[in-house]
Design a protein around this motif. Structure first.
Motif, PDB file in Angstrom:
ATOM      1  N   VAL A  23      -0.352 -61.699  39.698  1.00 27.81           N
ATOM      2  CA  VAL A  23       0.183 -61.833  38.257  1.00 27.81           C
ATOM      3  C   VAL A  23       0.546 -63.678  38.607  1.00 27.81           C
ATOM      4  O   VAL A  23       1.082 -64.073  39.366  1.00 27.81           O
ATOM      5  N   ALA A  24      -0.191 -64.299  37.664  1.00 29.56           N
ATOM      6  CA  ALA A  24       0.160 -65.468  37.671  1.00 29.56           C
ATOM      7  C   ALA A  24       1.125 -66.100  36.585  1.00 29.56           C
ATOM      8  O   ALA A  24       2.077 -66.783  37.177  1.00 29.56           O
ATOM      9  N   SER A  25       1.037 -65.349  35.664  1.00 27.34           N
ATOM     10  CA  SER A  25       2.378 -65.803  34.705  1.00 27.34           C
ATOM     11  C   SER A  25       2.337 -64.680  33.484  1.00 27.34           C
ATOM     12  O   SER A  25       1.559 -63.830  33.674  1.00 27.34           O
ATOM     13  N   THR A  26       3.419 -64.781  32.696  1.00 25.61           N
ATOM     14  CA  THR A  26       3.980 -63.746  31.774  1.00 25.61           C
ATOM     15  C   THR A  26       4.310 -64.540  30.681  1.00 25.61           C
ATOM     16  O   THR A  26       4.854 -65.567  30.622  1.00 25.61           O
ATOM     17  N   HIS A  42       9.509 -62.766  33.760  1.00 21.37           N
ATOM     18  CA  HIS A  42       9.092 -63.875  34.599  1.00 21.37           C
ATOM     19  C   HIS A  42       9.008 -63.364  36.077  1.00 21.37           C
ATOM     20  O   HIS A  42       8.391 -63.871  37.149  1.00 21.37           O
ATOM     21  N   ASP A  45       5.836 -62.713  37.863  1.00 21.11           N
ATOM     22  CA  ASP A  45       5.098 -63.838  38.436  1.00 21.11           C
ATOM     23  C   ASP A  45       5.099 -63.798  39.842  1.00 21.11           C
ATOM     24  O   ASP A  45       5.977 -63.628  40.568  1.00 21.11           O
ATOM     25  N   ILE A  97       0.383 -60.426  30.561  1.00 16.48           N
ATOM     26  CA  ILE A  97       0.539 -60.404  32.079  1.00 16.48           C
ATOM     27  C   ILE A  97      -0.797 -61.197  32.157  1.00 16.48           C
ATOM     28  O   ILE A  97      -2.058 -60.617  32.412  1.00 16.48           O
ATOM     29  N   GLU A 100      -4.151 -63.843  38.148  1.00 15.92           N
ATOM     30  CA  GLU A 100      -4.689 -65.405  38.728  1.00 15.92           C
ATOM     31  C   GLU A 100      -6.237 -65.412  38.824  1.00 15.92           C
ATOM     32  O   GLU A 100      -6.692 -66.579  38.970  1.00 15.92           O
TER      33      GLU A 100
END
Ligand SMILES: [Zn+2]
Length: 282
Positions: A23-26, A42, A45, A97, A100
């Motif tokens: 997961v890169a970011s949420t 987060h 993340d 979600i 990457e």
């Protein structure tokens, strides 16, 4: 209206595609969709997704950080995987979600109601969450004997089978299919089931839900369409001939749902009173 078979195929297909992805970011653009704040979204993340599973009509997105995103799609929600990020103007976005590798797992919701929800829970707290703690046994693949499950109940089968605390996974579409398959009236009371009828109803439940999952598994792949093609024979088919006996399928209309059935196969030829009509005549 995603029920057990639809949620199961979403869990399988999306789970197979995202397991192991980082997961890169949420982001939670849906103001009301995310029902928890501790841990924050987060917290996902940087973690890797560890799988997607189903419980009743809920989806569980697991992360290797010991967190689970518990999702209920309600009537108009979808969990979909996209090759790229959602535009900020996508009004269907509820929880995003971002992975990457550039893909995005997206909880979306169509229509004006905001009912679909998600909760980020610690794995150890999952079972105690009221959404799961109150669920009855799974309707598929191996529910307990139905005489045990429904036999003491005064309520009609149509309401019992949709009660997630009694049995988990069935909603307004598949209940009609199951009752038709078992040749039982939607209004028969649980307590009035014979041992033979209860057994036929359990068989019909496992067969129709399992059959739908098999049909989806054979025909669907990612990306999932916004509307899954439900393999229904009776529900939404009122006015058409019964696929078993040719009698015209009838329906009873309620405010927000419709019961469809075959009078010849299920109600000894009786056409049930249409509640919509009775309201008009008041
Ligand atoms: Zn029939």
């Amino acid at each position: 209206m995603p029920e057990l078979p639809e949620v199961e195929i979403v869990a399988r297909l999306i789970g197979g595609a995202v397991t192991g992805a980082r997961v890169a970011s949420t982001l939670a653009p849906g103001v009301n969709a995310l029902k928890t704040f501790d841990p924050p979204l987060h917290a996902l993340d940087g973690s890797c997704l560890a799988g997607v599973s189903r419980r009743g009509k809920h989806l569980l997105v697991q992360s290797d950080a010991g967190l689970v995103l518990l999702i209920h799609l309600m009537s108009a929600g979808r969990l979909q995987l996209f090759g790229r990020r959602a535009g900020l103007r996508d009004r269907t976005s509820r929880v995003l979600i971002r992975l990457e590798d550039g893909r995005e797992l997206r909880l979306r919701e169509f229509g004006t109601k905001q009912a679909a929800w998600a909760k980020l829970l610690r794995a150890g707290e999952l079972e105690a969450d009221e959404a799961l703690a109150t669920l009855g046994p799974e309707a598929w693949p191996d529910p307990p004997p139905f005489l045990e499950l429904l036999g003491g109940e005064a309520r009609p089968l149509h309401s019992l089978l949709r009660d997630q605390r009694v049995i988990a996974g069935i909603g307004r579409s598949w209940v009609d299919e199951i009752l038709w398959e078992a040749r039982l009236s939607p209004y028969k009371r649980g307590a009035d089931l014979t041992a033979e009828e209860a057994s036929a109803l359990r068989d019909a439940t496992v067969a129709r839900l399992g059959g739908a999952i098999d049909a989806y598994a054979a025909t669907l792949s990612l990306p999932l369409p916004d509307r899954l093609p439900l393999p229904l024979k009776v529900h939404r088919h009122e006015g058409e001939p019964c696929p078993r006996c040719g009698t015209r399928l009838e329906a009873v209309h309620f405010e927000d749902y419709v019961i469809a059935y075959c009078p010849a196969c299920q109600t000894d030829g009786r056409v049930l009173k249409d509640r919509r009509l009775s309201r008009l005549l008041k």
